[in-house]
Design a protein around this motif. Sequence first.
Motif, PDB file in Angstrom:
ATOM      1  N   LEU A   6       0.847  -1.185   0.000  1.00  0.00           N
ATOM      2  CA  LEU A   6       0.000   0.000   0.000  1.00  0.00           C
ATOM      3  C   LEU A   6       0.888   1.241   0.000  1.00  0.00           C
ATOM      4  O   LEU A   6       2.047   1.171   0.402  1.00  0.00           O
ATOM      5  N   TYR A   7       0.297   2.366  -0.389  1.00  0.00           N
ATOM      6  CA  TYR A   7       1.033   3.633  -0.366  1.00  0.00           C
ATOM      7  C   TYR A   7       0.148   4.717   0.225  1.00  0.00           C
ATOM      8  O   TYR A   7      -1.040   4.799  -0.058  1.00  0.00           O
ATOM      9  N   SER A   8       0.760   5.555   1.053  1.00  0.00           N
ATOM     10  CA  SER A   8       0.075   6.697   1.643  1.00  0.00           C
ATOM     11  C   SER A   8       0.666   7.973   1.060  1.00  0.00           C
ATOM     12  O   SER A   8       1.855   8.256   1.254  1.00  0.00           O
ATOM     13  N   ASP A   9      -0.147   8.756   0.349  1.00  0.00           N
ATOM     14  CA  ASP A   9       0.310  10.050  -0.158  1.00  0.00           C
ATOM     15  C   ASP A   9       0.586  11.007   0.995  1.00  0.00           C
ATOM     16  O   ASP A   9       1.504  11.816   0.929  1.00  0.00           O
ATOM     17  N   LYS A  10      -0.200  10.890   2.042  1.00  0.00           N
ATOM     18  CA  LYS A  10      -0.058  11.764   3.206  1.00  0.00           C
ATOM     19  C   LYS A  10       1.323  11.625   3.845  1.00  0.00           C
ATOM     20  O   LYS A  10       1.948  12.617   4.216  1.00  0.00           O
ATOM     21  N   LEU A  11       1.798  10.392   3.971  1.00  0.00           N
ATOM     22  CA  LEU A  11       3.093  10.133   4.609  1.00  0.00           C
ATOM     23  C   LEU A  11       4.222   9.926   3.605  1.00  0.00           C
ATOM     24  O   LEU A  11       5.385   9.862   4.004  1.00  0.00           O
ATOM     25  N   SER A  12       3.873   9.759   2.335  1.00  0.00           N
ATOM     26  CA  SER A  12       4.849   9.389   1.294  1.00  0.00           C
ATOM     27  C   SER A  12       5.598   8.121   1.707  1.00  0.00           C
ATOM     28  O   SER A  12       6.815   8.041   1.638  1.00  0.00           O
ATOM     29  N   ARG A  13       4.831   7.124   2.170  1.00  0.00           N
ATOM     30  CA  ARG A  13       5.405   5.872   2.651  1.00  0.00           C
ATOM     31  C   ARG A  13       4.648   4.680   2.110  1.00  0.00           C
ATOM     32  O   ARG A  13       3.458   4.755   1.825  1.00  0.00           O
ATOM     33  N   TYR A  14       5.373   3.559   2.040  1.00  0.00           N
ATOM     34  CA  TYR A  14       4.793   2.283   1.639  1.00  0.00           C
ATOM     35  C   TYR A  14       4.556   1.424   2.868  1.00  0.00           C
ATOM     36  O   TYR A  14       5.194   1.619   3.902  1.00  0.00           O
ATOM     37  N   TYR A  15       3.656   0.460   2.707  1.00  0.00           N
ATOM     38  CA  TYR A  15       3.383  -0.520   3.755  1.00  0.00           C
ATOM     39  C   TYR A  15       3.210  -1.866   3.073  1.00  0.00           C
ATOM     40  O   TYR A  15       2.537  -1.962   2.045  1.00  0.00           O
TER      41      TYR A  15
END
Length: 79
Positions: A6-15
């Motif tokens: 997954l990717y979060s635009d808010k955090l600019s991070r992957y999970y």
Amino acid sequence: MFVYILYSDKLSRYYVGQTTNFKKRLERHNLGIVKSTKGGLPWRLVLKLKVDTRSEALLLEKRIKKRGIKRFLDNYLGV
């Protein structure tokens, strides 16, 4: 079983994670129920891979984390 990224635009991070019911798991991530991802809402699917067993899923998840999610994606997608 599925291994997903997954990717979060808010955090600019992957999970990366693994599950048997991807739809339900993504819903839990985006409702803020999962402690490790609640700060990055909303999460969007980047990659979902089907594997046959839980042990395969755990090994793949571990391999992705060890390699680095972004690096794994770049290699997998041929970027």
